[in-house]
Write an enzyme that holds these catalytic residues in place. Structure first.
Site, short mmCIF file in Angstrom:
data_model
loop_
_atom_site.label_atom_id
_atom_site.label_comp_id
_atom_site.label_asym_id
_atom_site.label_seq_id
_atom_site.Cartn_x
_atom_site.Cartn_y
_atom_site.Cartn_z
CB CYS A 145 -0.91 -0.01 1.23
SG CYS A 145 -1.85 1.52 1.44
CG ASP A 163 -2.00 -4.31 -0.87
OD1 ASP A 163 -2.69 -4.45 0.16
OD2 ASP A 163 -1.70 -3.20 -1.35
#
Length: 268
Positions: A175, A182
């Site tokens: 992120c 992620d």
């Protein structure tokens, strides 16, 4: 990005508040990307949706939201989570009213029509997590030396055009606001010069330190593969769940390549 909810400690909303939805201009996320033309959408799946029925009794449901990739804005993930949490203390007379409210609010935030489907658990909705079809490159015996994004890692194995479907579960990016990882599975359907599978594996692994939103990563992969001379291309990334939400952005060179139903990757 100081106005974003990501990375900030906030109280869980106790009531319906569409004002928490935070749009992010796609032009902003594509500023340094210059992607080629494509079609597609970002599909969100929600696993923690709840509201109150006419008697004040909680209802729990699964939901799917599909945001077109040509919408002016994408919707910040934490703001979407906060918005959905706020519905938990709100009364609705029927499921259609919930869907209509969410559809209107998300469409307003995205600047385009958002598809919404809601399935209360009382209706016993079914899920079938599995593995996307294609040639998985993850077990290839290759040496990995680069863990920072590098499109130069991609190689062409054969110039003669052929259809390929490559899959890797090793996609990991971060992120850009919080730095949190992620995790995802990337699926590529390509018609054109044959992509060397080992080079594709190295390329996917090179995203491990990349700091971009999910949608940006998919559009970056699409651009890099398109530049290899593809005639047709579809890129899908199935990202794992966080905060009761998962997202699967998909981009394609034409509408006919877009899947009608996205695979539910085993980790979603």
């Amino acid at each position: 990005m100081s106005e974003l909810w990501l990375g900030r400690q906030v109280a869980v909303p106790s009531s319906y508040d569409p004002g928490v939805l935070t749009p992010i201009a796609r032009a902003q996320t594509r500023r340094d990307l210059d992607p080629p033309p494509f079609v597609g959408f970002d599909e969100w799946r929600a696993y923690e949706l709840s509201w109150l029925d006419g008697r004040g009794k909680p209802v729990v449901a699964l939901a799917r939201f599909r945001v077109p990739c040509d919408s002016p804005c994408l919707i910040e993930s934490k703001s979407l989570k906060l918005y959905l949490n706020g519905l938990g203390g709100t009364r609705f007379s029927e499921v259609d009213a919930v869907a209509a409210t969410i559809r209107a609010d998300l469409s307003r935030a995205a600047g385009a029509a958002v598809e919404v489907e809601i399935a209360p658990l009382s209706a016993r909705p079914q899920r079938a997590p599995g593995y996307p079809a294609g040639d998985c490159v993850d077990e290839l015996p290759v040496e990995i030396e680069t863990y920072r994004y590098d499109p130069a890692l991609l190689r062409i194995a054969e110039a003669a055009p052929r259809m390929q479907r490559l899959v890797s579960h090793l996609l990991k990016s971060n992120c850009p606001v919080t730095g949190q990882p992620d995790w995802g599975c990337v699926v590529v359907h390509a018609l054109g010069p044959v992509i060397d599978p080992a080079s594709f594996l190295r390329y996917v692994v090179s995203f491990r330190a990349q700091q971009e939103f999910h949608e940006q990563c998919v559009e970056r992969i699409y651009r890099d593969l398109w530049r290899l001379g593809m005639q047709e291309l579809m890129v899908l990334a199935c990202y794992t769940r966080r905060g009761g939400l998962d997202i699967s952005p998909v981009r394609a060179s034409r509408v006919g390549l877009l899947p009608h139903t996205l695979p539910e990757e085993i980790r979603q």
